[in-house]
Design a protein around this motif. Structure first.
Motif, PDB file in Angstrom:
ATOM      1  N   GLU A  81       9.272  -6.149  -6.406  1.00  0.00           N
ATOM      2  CA  GLU A  81       9.866  -6.331  -5.077  1.00  0.00           C
ATOM      3  C   GLU A  81       9.301  -5.292  -4.102  1.00  0.00           C
ATOM      4  N   PHE A  82       9.194  -4.054  -4.561  1.00  0.00           N
ATOM      5  CA  PHE A  82       8.634  -2.992  -3.723  1.00  0.00           C
ATOM      6  C   PHE A  82       7.180  -3.287  -3.365  1.00  0.00           C
ATOM      7  N   ILE A  83       6.384  -3.655  -4.363  1.00  0.00           N
ATOM      8  CA  ILE A  83       4.963  -3.940  -4.133  1.00  0.00           C
ATOM      9  C   ILE A  83       4.792  -5.075  -3.123  1.00  0.00           C
ATOM     10  N   LEU A  84       5.550  -6.123  -3.301  1.00  0.00           N
ATOM     11  CA  LEU A  84       5.413  -7.286  -2.421  1.00  0.00           C
ATOM     12  C   LEU A  84       5.849  -7.005  -0.987  1.00  0.00           C
ATOM     13  N   LYS A  85       6.662  -5.987  -0.802  1.00  0.00           N
ATOM     14  CA  LYS A  85       7.094  -5.618   0.547  1.00  0.00           C
ATOM     15  C   LYS A  85       6.066  -4.746   1.263  1.00  0.00           C
ATOM     16  N   GLN A  86       4.955  -4.436   0.615  1.00  0.00           N
ATOM     17  CA  GLN A  86       3.916  -3.594   1.193  1.00  0.00           C
ATOM     18  C   GLN A  86       2.743  -4.480   1.622  1.00  0.00           C
ATOM     19  N   PRO A  87       2.785  -5.029   2.829  1.00  0.00           N
ATOM     20  CA  PRO A  87       1.743  -5.992   3.233  1.00  0.00           C
ATOM     21  C   PRO A  87       0.333  -5.404   3.231  1.00  0.00           C
ATOM     22  N   ALA A  88       0.188  -4.143   3.565  1.00  0.00           N
ATOM     23  CA  ALA A  88      -1.157  -3.558   3.571  1.00  0.00           C
ATOM     24  C   ALA A  88      -1.708  -3.487   2.155  1.00  0.00           C
ATOM     25  N   ILE A  89      -0.855  -3.183   1.191  1.00  0.00           N
ATOM     26  CA  ILE A  89      -1.284  -3.100  -0.204  1.00  0.00           C
ATOM     27  C   ILE A  89      -1.642  -4.490  -0.713  1.00  0.00           C
ATOM     28  N   MET A  90      -0.790  -5.445  -0.447  1.00  0.00           N
ATOM     29  CA  MET A  90      -1.030  -6.805  -0.942  1.00  0.00           C
ATOM     30  C   MET A  90      -2.278  -7.413  -0.310  1.00  0.00           C
ATOM     31  N   GLY A  91      -2.572  -7.066   0.941  1.00  0.00           N
ATOM     32  CA  GLY A  91      -3.738  -7.630   1.612  1.00  0.00           C
ATOM     33  C   GLY A  91      -5.024  -6.905   1.287  1.00  0.00           C
ATOM     34  N   PHE A  92      -4.915  -5.738   0.645  1.00  0.00           N
ATOM     35  CA  PHE A  92      -6.089  -4.919   0.393  1.00  0.00           C
ATOM     36  C   PHE A  92      -6.931  -5.461  -0.747  1.00  0.00           C
ATOM     37  N   GLY A  93      -6.315  -6.041  -1.728  1.00  0.00           N
ATOM     38  CA  GLY A  93      -7.064  -6.662  -2.822  1.00  0.00           C
ATOM     39  C   GLY A  93      -7.477  -5.685  -3.901  1.00  0.00           C
ATOM     40  N   GLY A  94      -8.359  -6.129  -4.775  1.00  0.00           N
ATOM     41  CA  GLY A  94      -8.835  -5.301  -5.865  1.00  0.00           C
ATOM     42  C   GLY A  94      -8.003  -5.438  -7.128  1.00  0.00           C
ATOM     43  N   PHE A  95      -6.940  -6.183  -7.063  1.00  0.00           N
ATOM     44  CA  PHE A  95      -6.102  -6.415  -8.230  1.00  0.00           C
ATOM     45  C   PHE A  95      -5.394  -7.739  -8.032  1.00  0.00           C
ATOM     46  N   ASP A  96      -4.976  -8.313  -9.134  1.00  0.00           N
ATOM     47  CA  ASP A  96      -4.248  -9.578  -9.074  1.00  0.00           C
ATOM     48  C   ASP A  96      -2.862  -9.352  -9.651  1.00  0.00           C
ATOM     49  N   ILE A  97      -1.892  -9.259  -8.787  1.00  0.00           N
ATOM     50  CA  ILE A  97      -0.523  -8.956  -9.192  1.00  0.00           C
ATOM     51  C   ILE A  97       0.020  -9.996 -10.170  1.00  0.00           C
ATOM     52  N   ASN A  98      -0.516 -11.194 -10.104  1.00  0.00           N
ATOM     53  CA  ASN A  98      -0.034 -12.258 -10.984  1.00  0.00           C
ATOM     54  C   ASN A  98      -0.503 -12.119 -12.427  1.00  0.00           C
ATOM     55  N   THR A  99      -1.531 -11.312 -12.649  1.00  0.00           N
ATOM     56  CA  THR A  99      -2.035 -11.137 -14.016  1.00  0.00           C
ATOM     57  C   THR A  99      -1.590  -9.818 -14.644  1.00  0.00           C
ATOM     58  N   MET A 100      -0.819  -9.031 -13.905  1.00  0.00           N
ATOM     59  CA  MET A 100      -0.369  -7.735 -14.419  1.00  0.00           C
ATOM     60  C   MET A 100       0.851  -7.914 -15.325  1.00  0.00           C
ATOM     61  N   ASP A 101       0.876  -7.156 -16.428  1.00  0.00           N
ATOM     62  CA  ASP A 101       2.059  -7.214 -17.291  1.00  0.00           C
ATOM     63  C   ASP A 101       3.129  -6.258 -16.745  1.00  0.00           C
ATOM     64  N   ASP A 102       4.298  -6.257 -17.350  1.00  0.00           N
ATOM     65  CA  ASP A 102       5.419  -5.458 -16.850  1.00  0.00           C
ATOM     66  C   ASP A 102       5.090  -3.972 -16.775  1.00  0.00           C
ATOM     67  N   ASP A 103       4.427  -3.437 -17.788  1.00  0.00           N
ATOM     68  CA  ASP A 103       4.078  -2.012 -17.778  1.00  0.00           C
ATOM     69  C   ASP A 103       3.103  -1.682 -16.656  1.00  0.00           C
ATOM     70  N   GLN A 104       2.132  -2.549 -16.427  1.00  0.00           N
ATOM     71  CA  GLN A 104       1.171  -2.325 -15.344  1.00  0.00           C
ATOM     72  C   GLN A 104       1.860  -2.383 -13.983  1.00  0.00           C
ATOM     73  N   ILE A 105       2.800  -3.285 -13.825  1.00  0.00           N
ATOM     74  CA  ILE A 105       3.545  -3.388 -12.568  1.00  0.00           C
ATOM     75  C   ILE A 105       4.334  -2.108 -12.313  1.00  0.00           C
ATOM     76  N   LEU A 106       5.030  -1.624 -13.348  1.00  0.00           N
ATOM     77  CA  LEU A 106       5.796  -0.383 -13.207  1.00  0.00           C
ATOM     78  C   LEU A 106       4.879   0.799 -12.888  1.00  0.00           C
ATOM     79  N   ASP A 107       3.773   0.916 -13.620  1.00  0.00           N
ATOM     80  CA  ASP A 107       2.826   1.999 -13.374  1.00  0.00           C
ATOM     81  C   ASP A 107       2.272   1.932 -11.955  1.00  0.00           C
ATOM     82  N   PHE A 108       1.881   0.746 -11.537  1.00  0.00           N
ATOM     83  CA  PHE A 108       1.305   0.560 -10.208  1.00  0.00           C
ATOM     84  C   PHE A 108       2.315   0.934  -9.124  1.00  0.00           C
ATOM     85  N   ALA A 109       3.529   0.438  -9.224  1.00  0.00           N
ATOM     86  CA  ALA A 109       4.550   0.705  -8.198  1.00  0.00           C
ATOM     87  C   ALA A 109       4.925   2.182  -8.167  1.00  0.00           C
ATOM     88  N   ASN A 110       5.064   2.803  -9.333  1.00  0.00           N
ATOM     89  CA  ASN A 110       5.404   4.227  -9.361  1.00  0.00           C
ATOM     90  C   ASN A 110       4.270   5.083  -8.808  1.00  0.00           C
TER      91      ASN A 110
END
Length: 125
Positions: A81-110
């Motif tokens: 939810e935090f990541i998706l609320k960051q439009p600059a991050i989501m528009g920047f690219g370089g990663f595919d949030i849909n292919t990240m597992d739960d641990d990667q999502i937590l690591d990325f957001a933290n």
């Protein structure tokens, strides 16, 4: 506590001299002394190098508290939810949030949260 005092605190806890830490972080001893004595604020690159050399994260240098006490995301849903609320991050690219597992999502957001905190210190007045 200030960044300089925090660096000194963690350095002394690890029984390192300024010479030891400056060598590990690839900075001069006199510059480290100036940072510890609050004559200079380190750049983000230097702050990261010092934190890495002390085997801690930058939040600990900024706040002087253990990272477990710093705000972190506990669940992948909260992090996403935090990541998706960051439009600059989501528009920047370089990663595919849909292919990240739960641990990667937590690591990325933290990590994103830590970096935003770092930036805030640079622009505080």
């Amino acid at each position: 506590m200030s960044i300089g005092r925090n660096i000194k605190k963690y350095r002394k806890e690890r029984k390192l001299t300024q010479k030891d830490l400056s060598k590990m972080a690839n900075i001069s001893r006199s510059y480290l002394a100036d940072v510890e004595n609050e004559r200079y604020n380190p750049s983000l690159i230097v702050l990261n190098a010092i934190a890495e050399s002390l085997n801690i994260n930058t939040s600990q240098l900024l706040d002087g508290v253990d990272s477990k006490e710093s705000p972190q995301f506990e669940t992948p849903e909260e992090a996403m939810e935090f990541i998706l609320k960051q439009p600059a991050i989501m528009g920047f690219g370089g990663f595919d949030i849909n292919t990240m597992d739960d641990d990667q999502i937590l690591d990325f957001a933290n990590e994103l949260l830590r970096q935003l905190k770092l930036i805030s210190y640079k622009y505080k007045k």
